[in-house]
Design a protein around this motif. Structure first.
Motif, PDB file in Angstrom:
ATOM      1  N   GLY A  15       5.547 -66.830   4.502  1.00  0.00           N
ATOM      2  CA  GLY A  15       6.932 -67.135   4.150  1.00  0.00           C
ATOM      3  C   GLY A  15       7.726 -65.933   3.680  1.00  0.00           C
ATOM      4  N   ILE A  18       5.049 -59.159   3.550  1.00  0.00           N
ATOM      5  CA  ILE A  18       4.179 -58.628   4.599  1.00  0.00           C
ATOM      6  C   ILE A  18       3.771 -59.727   5.585  1.00  0.00           C
ATOM      7  CG2 ILE A  18       1.904 -57.616   5.029  1.00  0.00           C
ATOM      8  CD1 ILE A  18       2.243 -56.108   2.317  1.00  0.00           C
ATOM      9  N   GLY A  37       1.507 -71.212   3.661  1.00  0.00           N
ATOM     10  CA  GLY A  37       1.934 -70.770   2.328  1.00  0.00           C
ATOM     11  C   GLY A  37       2.136 -72.005   1.474  1.00  0.00           C
ATOM     12  N   ASP A  63      -2.271 -74.329  -0.105  1.00  0.00           N
ATOM     13  CA  ASP A  63      -2.727 -73.402  -1.139  1.00  0.00           C
ATOM     14  C   ASP A  63      -4.076 -72.866  -0.689  1.00  0.00           C
ATOM     15  OD1 ASP A  63      -3.894 -72.157  -3.298  1.00  0.00           O
ATOM     16  OD2 ASP A  63      -3.401 -73.726  -4.746  1.00  0.00           O
ATOM     17  N   GLY A  65      -6.175 -71.106  -1.999  1.00  0.00           N
ATOM     18  CA  GLY A  65      -7.222 -71.059  -3.021  1.00  0.00           C
ATOM     19  C   GLY A  65      -7.941 -72.378  -3.203  1.00  0.00           C
ATOM     20  N   ALA A  90      -1.815 -63.985   2.143  1.00  0.00           N
ATOM     21  CA  ALA A  90      -1.413 -64.648   0.892  1.00  0.00           C
ATOM     22  C   ALA A  90      -1.998 -63.875  -0.278  1.00  0.00           C
ATOM     23  CB  ALA A  90      -1.918 -66.085   0.873  1.00  0.00           C
ATOM     24  N   ALA A 140      -5.751 -56.218   2.194  1.00  0.00           N
ATOM     25  CA  ALA A 140      -6.314 -55.739   0.919  1.00  0.00           C
ATOM     26  C   ALA A 140      -5.223 -54.941   0.218  1.00  0.00           C
ATOM     27  CB  ALA A 140      -7.576 -54.929   1.169  1.00  0.00           C
ATOM     28  N   SER A 141      -5.516 -53.678  -0.109  1.00  0.00           N
ATOM     29  CA  SER A 141      -4.558 -52.850  -0.860  1.00  0.00           C
ATOM     30  C   SER A 141      -5.246 -51.515  -1.085  1.00  0.00           C
ATOM     31  CB  SER A 141      -4.276 -53.529  -2.210  1.00  0.00           C
ATOM     32  OG  SER A 141      -3.742 -52.603  -3.138  1.00  0.00           O
ATOM     33  N   LYS A 158      -9.236 -57.145  -4.762  1.00  0.00           N
ATOM     34  CA  LYS A 158      -9.074 -56.399  -3.501  1.00  0.00           C
ATOM     35  C   LYS A 158     -10.339 -55.609  -3.154  1.00  0.00           C
ATOM     36  CE  LYS A 158      -4.881 -57.841  -2.618  1.00  0.00           C
ATOM     37  NZ  LYS A 158      -4.605 -58.751  -1.506  1.00  0.00           N
ATOM     38  N   GLY A 185      -0.167 -49.203   0.428  1.00  0.00           N
ATOM     39  CA  GLY A 185       0.295 -48.760  -0.883  1.00  0.00           C
ATOM     40  C   GLY A 185       1.417 -49.699  -1.309  1.00  0.00           C
ATOM     41  N   TYR A 186       2.335 -49.211  -2.143  1.00  0.00           N
ATOM     42  CA  TYR A 186       3.440 -50.092  -2.562  1.00  0.00           C
ATOM     43  C   TYR A 186       4.372 -50.353  -1.374  1.00  0.00           C
ATOM     44  CZ  TYR A 186       2.216 -49.729  -7.493  1.00  0.00           C
ATOM     45  OH  TYR A 186       1.569 -49.825  -8.707  1.00  0.00           O
ATOM     46  N   LEU A 191       7.168 -59.316  -3.925  1.00  0.00           N
ATOM     47  CA  LEU A 191       6.095 -59.132  -4.917  1.00  0.00           C
ATOM     48  C   LEU A 191       6.282 -57.817  -5.674  1.00  0.00           C
ATOM     49  CD1 LEU A 191       2.371 -59.943  -4.391  1.00  0.00           C
ATOM     50  CD2 LEU A 191       2.951 -57.605  -4.960  1.00  0.00           C
ATOM     51  N   THR A 192       6.584 -56.759  -4.951  1.00  0.00           N
ATOM     52  CA  THR A 192       6.769 -55.444  -5.580  1.00  0.00           C
ATOM     53  C   THR A 192       8.031 -55.434  -6.447  1.00  0.00           C
ATOM     54  OG1 THR A 192       5.607 -54.343  -3.799  1.00  0.00           O
ATOM     55  CG2 THR A 192       7.121 -52.979  -5.077  1.00  0.00           C
TER      56      THR A 192
HETATM   57  N1  LIG Z   1       3.751 -55.479  -1.810  1.00  0.00           N
HETATM   58  C1  LIG Z   1       2.835 -54.543  -1.983  1.00  0.00           C
HETATM   59  O1  LIG Z   1       3.131 -53.448  -2.487  1.00  0.00           O
HETATM   60  C2  LIG Z   1       1.421 -54.778  -1.539  1.00  0.00           C
HETATM   61  C3  LIG Z   1       0.567 -53.671  -1.529  1.00  0.00           C
HETATM   62  C4  LIG Z   1      -0.744 -53.852  -1.139  1.00  0.00           C
HETATM   63  C5  LIG Z   1      -1.186 -55.097  -0.755  1.00  0.00           C
HETATM   64  N2  LIG Z   1      -0.329 -56.158  -0.791  1.00  0.00           N
HETATM   65  C6  LIG Z   1      -0.872 -57.454  -0.401  1.00  0.00           C
HETATM   66  O2  LIG Z   1      -0.167 -57.932   0.701  1.00  0.00           O
HETATM   67  C7  LIG Z   1      -0.155 -59.371   0.660  1.00  0.00           C
HETATM   68  C8  LIG Z   1       1.286 -59.864   0.786  1.00  0.00           C
HETATM   69  O3  LIG Z   1       2.011 -59.382  -0.323  1.00  0.00           O
HETATM   70  P1  LIG Z   1       3.608 -59.274  -0.335  1.00  0.00           P
HETATM   71  O4  LIG Z   1       3.952 -58.016  -1.011  1.00  0.00           O
HETATM   72  O5  LIG Z   1       4.130 -59.574   0.995  1.00  0.00           O
HETATM   73  O6  LIG Z   1       3.935 -60.440  -1.375  1.00  0.00           O
HETATM   74  P2  LIG Z   1       4.953 -61.672  -1.319  1.00  0.00           P
HETATM   75  O7  LIG Z   1       6.228 -61.287  -0.672  1.00  0.00           O
HETATM   76  O8  LIG Z   1       4.959 -62.226  -2.689  1.00  0.00           O
HETATM   77  O9  LIG Z   1       4.193 -62.649  -0.344  1.00  0.00           O
HETATM   78  C9  LIG Z   1       3.005 -63.272  -0.739  1.00  0.00           C
HETATM   79  C10 LIG Z   1       2.951 -64.596  -0.032  1.00  0.00           C
HETATM   80  O10 LIG Z   1       1.741 -65.257  -0.378  1.00  0.00           O
HETATM   81  C11 LIG Z   1       2.035 -66.627  -0.567  1.00  0.00           C
HETATM   82  N3  LIG Z   1       1.047 -67.176  -1.497  1.00  0.00           N
HETATM   83  C12 LIG Z   1       0.848 -66.844  -2.792  1.00  0.00           C
HETATM   84  N4  LIG Z   1      -0.123 -67.595  -3.308  1.00  0.00           N
HETATM   85  C13 LIG Z   1      -0.549 -68.423  -2.330  1.00  0.00           C
HETATM   86  C14 LIG Z   1      -1.523 -69.441  -2.246  1.00  0.00           C
HETATM   87  N5  LIG Z   1      -2.284 -69.782  -3.302  1.00  0.00           N
HETATM   88  N6  LIG Z   1      -1.692 -70.087  -1.061  1.00  0.00           N
HETATM   89  C15 LIG Z   1      -0.937 -69.776   0.003  1.00  0.00           C
HETATM   90  N7  LIG Z   1       0.015 -68.833  -0.010  1.00  0.00           N
HETATM   91  C16 LIG Z   1       0.198 -68.156  -1.171  1.00  0.00           C
HETATM   92  C17 LIG Z   1       3.452 -66.665  -1.106  1.00  0.00           C
HETATM   93  O11 LIG Z   1       4.146 -67.841  -0.724  1.00  0.00           O
HETATM   94  P3  LIG Z   1       4.144 -69.150  -1.652  1.00  0.00           P
HETATM   95  O12 LIG Z   1       4.510 -68.699  -3.022  1.00  0.00           O
HETATM   96  O13 LIG Z   1       5.122 -70.040  -1.000  1.00  0.00           O
HETATM   97  O14 LIG Z   1       2.754 -69.674  -1.555  1.00  0.00           O
HETATM   98  C18 LIG Z   1       4.097 -65.497  -0.402  1.00  0.00           C
HETATM   99  O15 LIG Z   1       4.745 -65.910   0.790  1.00  0.00           O
HETATM  100  C19 LIG Z   1      -0.827 -59.777  -0.648  1.00  0.00           C
HETATM  101  O16 LIG Z   1      -2.179 -60.072  -0.407  1.00  0.00           O
HETATM  102  C20 LIG Z   1      -0.724 -58.515  -1.481  1.00  0.00           C
HETATM  103  O17 LIG Z   1      -1.764 -58.436  -2.433  1.00  0.00           O
HETATM  104  C21 LIG Z   1       0.963 -56.024  -1.161  1.00  0.00           C
END
Ligand SMILES: NC(=O)c1ccc[n+]([C@@H]2O[C@H](COP(=O)([O-])OP(=O)(O)OC[C@H]3O[C@@H](n4cnc5c(N)ncnc54)[C@H](OP(=O)(O)O)[C@@H]3O)[C@@H](O)[C@H]2O)c1
Length: 258
Positions: A15, A18, A37, A63, A65, A90, A140-141, A158, A185-186, A191-192
């Protein structure tokens, strides 16, 4: 060498951020998309965008989890076809110092980031093997390889995702399936942005100043774009990724070099 045209791809966390970018990139490559999601509204919006690329899209509220919810996701996805591309995007990233971290925070981060990835792999890997071709891509990350303060739960989750990725890669290497992790990375996602706002409030700074600090963890001194991470997912999912398995590929502007 299989093209992605008409393959069923399941993206969790589709949703926003990434996951959304990966879903759209896979749609542009010809995949049919199952988008998962917890919140229906962002999923419905992402599904509309996928359809805008002329591809089918099936949003499923889930969900990750919860094993029962993932079983339900499996049933819904099964009506579309065999999921041959699984992208586990997710994730959650609440921050806390180790001493201040409550057990419940650690448990929730492991539940979503690690168990969610595990449940989806467990549910969708076997049909991929039976079909003779599949791709698993775990988001991952760089924290799967290094560490930052106040990220104990996230970093542990991660590291666990990357370890799981490597073992699954070994066990599927001669079954037509590749299993890889992407280590961003970031990235400039909701989320960030939220983490920057929270950290700014905690340390008495501003969100732009915190984002600037995040950017400095990259040798290129910038945040990554979701589309840059999605491009790596497309590479790993497509024919160019045939011999790449068991890797944690950094997409981080040169922040981590291992
Ligand atoms: N942004 C960064 O800098 C970064 C860096 C390294 C890795 N990552 C990883 O990349 C992935 C995506 O991150 P993002 O930055 O794109 O974050 P984001 O925009 O917050 O997206 C995360 C998505 O995961 C969904 N989600 C959260 N909990 C969930 C659950 N229990 N079941 C199903 N869906 C769930 C959320 O939607 P709902 O709330 O609707 O469920 C949301 O759409 C994550 O695994 C994050 O750890 C991000």
């Amino acid at each position: 060498m299989d093209s992605l045209t008409d393959k069923v791809a399941l993206v969790t966390g589709a949703g926003s951020g990434i996951g959304r970018a990966v879903a759209l990139a896979l749609a542009r490559e010809g995949c049919r998309l199952v988008l998962a999601g917890r919140r229906g509204e962002p999923l419905a919006r992402a599904a509309e965008e996928v359809r805008g690329h002329g591809r089918e899209a099936f949003p499923v509220v889930c969900d990750v989890g919860s094993r029962a919810a993932v079983d339900g996701l499996g049933q819904s996805a099964g009506r579309v076809g065999v999921v041959q591309v699984l992208v586990n995007a997710a994730g959650i990233a609440p921050a806390a110092s180790f001493l201040e971290m409550e057990d419940v925070l650690l448990e929730e981060v492991l539940r979503v980031n690690f168990m969610g990835t595990y449940y989806c792999c467990k549910r969708f890997l076997e049909p991929m093997i039976d079909a003779g071709w599949g791709r698993v891509i775990n988001m991952a990350s760089t924290t799967a390889k290094t560490a930052y303060p106040h990220t104990a739960a996230y970093t542990a989750s991660k590291h666990a995702v990357l370890g799981l990725t490597k073992v699954m890669a070994l066990e599927t290497a001669r079954k037509g399936v590749t299993v890889n992790a992407i280590c961003p990375g970031y990235v400039d996602t909701p989320l960030t942005q939220e983490n920057a706002r929270r950290m700014a409030a905690r340390v008495g700074s501003t969100a732009p100043a915190v984002l600037e600090r995040f950017a400095r963890t990259s040798a290129q001194r910038r945040l990554m774009a979701p589309d840059e991470v999605a491009a790596m997912a497309v590479l790993l999912a497509g024919p160019a990724g045939d011999c790449i398995t068991g890797q944690g590929v950094n997409v981080d502007g040169g922040g981590v070099m291992s």
